[in-house]
Design an enzyme around this catalytic site. Structure first.
Site, short mmCIF file in Angstrom:
data_model
loop_
_atom_site.label_atom_id
_atom_site.label_comp_id
_atom_site.label_asym_id
_atom_site.label_seq_id
_atom_site.Cartn_x
_atom_site.Cartn_y
_atom_site.Cartn_z
N LYS A 1 54.90 25.86 -65.96
CA LYS A 1 54.69 25.44 -64.57
C LYS A 1 53.45 24.54 -64.43
O LYS A 1 53.52 23.50 -63.79
CB LYS A 1 54.54 26.67 -63.66
CG LYS A 1 55.78 27.53 -63.56
CD LYS A 1 55.56 28.75 -62.69
CE LYS A 1 54.52 29.71 -63.21
NZ LYS A 1 54.81 30.34 -64.51
N GLU B 1 49.80 28.41 -59.08
CA GLU B 1 49.70 29.84 -58.77
C GLU B 1 50.02 30.09 -57.29
O GLU B 1 49.34 30.83 -56.59
CB GLU B 1 48.33 30.41 -59.15
CG GLU B 1 47.93 30.17 -60.59
CD GLU B 1 48.86 30.80 -61.63
OE1 GLU B 1 49.68 31.66 -61.27
OE2 GLU B 1 48.76 30.42 -62.81
#
Length: 192
Positions: free
Chosen positions: A15, A88
């Protein structure tokens, strides 16, 4: 038309790498991408997004108390913001996700969020739940379990490498603390 994007996966799917590549693409075109990360995630250093493959970049930090819409608005007054990239994103509050949606809807700034969908107990994070509900575009970034199947779950490990089933929802850690598993092996609590 700007959109709110949610790119989600289990641990170690890349990610942060995808986020940093997107930031590079904006920079290469002479545009400004504002990077943001949760204040308490300091694995790459305070206010720094780092990937496991060695890429890193500085980022503005957010806490649960921050109004991210206002923050971007202030930054945009000094330097035009062409996109907001949030790492996040599972740590965003519900209200902050709506603020990010407001950036896309009211200011025309694309917002790309990257984060975990579920925690080690298979429960949605509040930020992820809201992103799944309101994002214009959802994309799963895939990784694999030790068996080769797609990993969709995250298991937390104790200091001896055993799976933990109880505890706080948020414990910051990397490969020493978490492992991605397919649903079958997560349900069975099987590590290779």
């Amino acid at each position: 038309m700007a959109k709110l994007y949610f790119n989600y996966s289990s641990m170690n799917a890349g990610k942060s790498t995808v986020l940093l590549q997107a930031a590079y693409n904006y920079e290469e075109r002479g545009m400004n991408a504002l990077l943001m990360i949760a204040a308490f995630d300091d694995r790459g250093g305070k206010g720094r997004i780092a990937s496991r493959i060695g890429l890193a970049a500085d980022a503005d930090i957010f806490t649960a108390e921050d109004n991210v819409f206002r923050h971007v608005e202030k930054v945009n007054e000094k330097t035009p913001v062409d996109a907001v990239l949030v790492d996040e994103a599972q740590f965003l509050t519900e209200e902050q996700v709506w603020q990010l949606a407001g950036l896309a809807d009211q200011m025309g700034i694309p917002v790309m969020c990257f984060g975990l969908r579920t925690d080690f107990q298979g429960k949605l994070f509040p930020g992820s739940a809201t992103l799944l509900a309101v994002a214009d575009n959802l994309k799963e970034i895939k990784t694999i379990c030790w068996c080769g199947r797609k990993a969709t779950m995250v298991a937390r490990l104790d200091g001896n490498g055993r799976i933990v089933e109880e505890g706080e929802q948020v414990v910051i850690g990397g490969n020493e603390t978490y492992v991605s598993l397919c649903r079958k092996h997560w349900s069975r609590r099987e590590l290779a």
